[in-house]
Design an enzyme around this catalytic site. Structure first.
Site, short mmCIF file in Angstrom:
data_model
loop_
_atom_site.label_atom_id
_atom_site.label_comp_id
_atom_site.label_asym_id
_atom_site.label_seq_id
_atom_site.Cartn_x
_atom_site.Cartn_y
_atom_site.Cartn_z
N GLY A 226 33.59 -31.26 -41.05
CA GLY A 226 34.81 -30.72 -40.48
C GLY A 226 35.84 -30.49 -41.56
O GLY A 226 35.54 -30.56 -42.76
N HIS A 227 37.07 -30.23 -41.13
CA HIS A 227 38.14 -29.90 -42.08
C HIS A 227 39.15 -31.02 -42.23
O HIS A 227 40.24 -30.79 -42.75
CB HIS A 227 38.83 -28.60 -41.65
CG HIS A 227 37.95 -27.39 -41.74
ND1 HIS A 227 38.41 -26.12 -41.46
CD2 HIS A 227 36.64 -27.26 -42.08
CE1 HIS A 227 37.41 -25.25 -41.62
NE2 HIS A 227 36.34 -25.92 -41.99
N GLY A 228 38.82 -32.21 -41.76
CA GLY A 228 39.70 -33.35 -41.96
C GLY A 228 40.67 -33.55 -40.81
O GLY A 228 40.49 -33.02 -39.71
#
Length: 381
Positions: A226-228
Site C-alpha cells: 500500500g501507500h502507507g
C-alpha cells in the site's frame, strides 16, 4: 455475537434472501433493515454464515428508533458485477451506505467483497474515471466496526464521512497491490475517530485522513502493501483544508510505497497541525518519512502556486527500520509557507542494502532534531 446479546434479531433469510451468490437479495436486506431500524428496543440485522449474498447498491437509512443498532455479518456479502451497475455519471456512488444512524455497530466475522477487478481494469484502460466506494458511513455518530473482512473494493474500501465518535478495530482489508485507489479507510469531515489492531493490504493508502478531520487516533496497524498512512491529500484545486490532532502509533509498514506521510497540493490554504507518528517500524519502505507539499496525482493540474496548507507541530518519534531508497527522511515543504515546529526524535532508518547510507532531504522545514537520528537532518537545528 456478544455485542448484540439481548437485542431483537432480524435474519435476512426470513425476509426472502436466498444466499446463493447469484440471486439478488437486495429487497430482503432492505426489508430486514426496515424492521431492525423501526424496532423500539436494541435490534440486529443478521446476515447468516455459510451463505453468499449478492446485493446491489443499497442505502440503510436512519434515524432509527433504538440507539443501539447492530448489523451482524457472518456470511459473505458480494457486490454486483460492474456490468450490472446503473450507467450514470455519479462520481460519488457507493455500494453499501449507512446514513444518519446513531449507535450503529457493524461486526463480523464475515466478508464484504466489492468484486472490484473489472473496475480496476476499466480505470487502467481510461474507460472509467471513478469507481464506487464499497462501504460508506455518513453522519453516523457513535459508530463501531469490528471483526470484518473487507476485500477487493472497486475504489475505497471504507469511507467515514461526517461522523463523530467512531471506533474501528480488528478488521482485515485486502486488495491487490496493483489495484487503483483502493484505500483501506478514508476519514473526512469527522472527529473522535479511533482505529486499532487491524491488517490492511491494498493498492493505495492503508489509512488516509482528509479535510475537516480532528482527533484521529490510529494504533496497532499492520500496513502493506500500500501507500502507507497519510494525512492528506489536502488543498486540491486551491481549496481550504483543516486537519488537527492526528496521532499514529505502534504501527508496522512492510513493503509500502510510503510510511508516515503528510501530502498537500500547491495552491491550497488552511492547516494540518498536531500530527504525531510514534513507535513505528518500517520494513523495506520506499519513502519511510515524508512531508510532500508538492503532491501531484499526475492528472496535469499541478501548477506552481505560492499559497499552501500550513503544516506545523509535527513529530516523528521512535521510528525505525529500513528504506529501499537513499532518501529516508524527505521534508519537502512549501518554499513560501514552509513547515514549522517539526520534531524528529530517536529515529533510526537504514538502507535495506548493507553498505548504502541513507540521507535526508529538506526544503523550508524548521524545527528540531534530537536524540540519535539516522540519517541526520541538518535542516532541523
Amino acid at each position: 455475537m456478544s455485542a448484540s446479546v439481548g437485542a431483537t434479531h432480524f435474519n435476512v433469510m426470513e425476509y426472502g434472501a436466498v444466499g446463493n451468490g447469484k440471486t439478488d437479495d437486495s429487497k430482503a436486506f432492505l426489508k430486514a433493515w426496515s424492521d431492525t431500524c423501526a424496532a423500539e428496543v436494541p435490534s440486529a440485522m443478521v446476515i447468516p454464515g455459510g451463505r453468499t449474498f449478492l446485493v446491489k447498491p443499497l442505502t440503510f437509512s436512519g434515524p432509527c428508533n433504538s440507539r443501539s443498532i447492530f448489523v451482524q455479518i457472518f456470511g459473505t456479502v458480494i457486490a454486483p458485477d460492474m456490468s450490472s451497475w446503473d450507467d450514470d455519471d455519479d462520481d460519488q456512488k457507493s455500494w453499501l451506505v449507512f446514513n444518519s444512524i446513531y449507535g450503529l455497530t457493524v461486526h463480523g466475522p464475515g466478508y464484504v467483497d466489492g468484486r472490484g477487478a473489472s473496475w480496476w481494469q476499466c480505470r487502467m484502460d481510461h474507460r472509467c474515471s471513478h469507481a464506487p466506494t464499497a462501504f460508506l458511513a455518513h453522519n453516523c455518530n457513535n459508530l463501531k466496526i469490528n471483526g470484518l473482512h473487507f476485500e477487493n473494493s472497486p475504489m475505497f474500501h471504507i469511507v467515514i464521512n461526517g461522523c463523530d465518535r467512531v471506533a474501528i478495530s480488528h478488521i482485515h482489508i485486502t486488495a491487490p497491490e496493483e489495484s487503483i485507489n483502493t484505500d483501506g479507510i478514508h476519514i473526512g469531515n469527522s472527529k473522535n475517530v479511533y482505529i486499532d489492531h487491524s491488517i490492511i493490504a491494498t493498492g493505495d493508502d492503508c489509512i488516509s485522513v482528509g479535510d475537516n478531520s480532528y482527533y484521529v487516533f490510529i494504533s496497532g496497524i499492520v500496513c502493506g502493501p500500500g501507500h502507507g498512512i497519510s494525512v492528506g491529500s489536502l488543498g486540491e484545486d486551491k481549496s481550504l483544508a483543516t486537519v488537527e490532532t492526528v496521532h499514529v502509533s505502534g504501527c508496522h509498514f512492510k513493503n509500502t510505497m510510503n510510511g508516515a506521510r503528510i501530502k498537500t497540493w500547491q495552491g491550497g490554504s488552511g492547516y494540518a497541525r498536531d500530527i504525531r507518528f510514534e513507535d513505528i517500524y518500517f520494513d523495506s519502505v520506499d519513502n519511510p518519512i515524508i512531508i510532500d507539499q508538492y503532491y501531484c496525482n499526475g492528472h496535469g493540474n499541478c501548477g506552481n502556486h505560492t499559497s499552501a496548507v500550513k503544516v506545523s507541530k509535527v513529530t516523528f518519534k521512535g521510528l525505525r527500520g529500513t528504506s529501499t531508497k537513499e532518501v529516508a527522511i524527505n521534508l519537502a515543504c512549501s518554499e513560501t509557507v514552509g513547515c514549522t515546529d517539526i520534531t524528529v526524535e530517536n529515529v533510526q532508518v537504514k538502507h535495506v542494502e548493507r553498505g548504502i547510507d541513507t540521507i535526508s532531504y529538506c526544503v523550508n522545514a524548521h524545527g528540531i532534531s534530537q536524540g540519535p537520528v539516522t540519517p541526520p537532518v541538518p535542516c532541523l537545528s
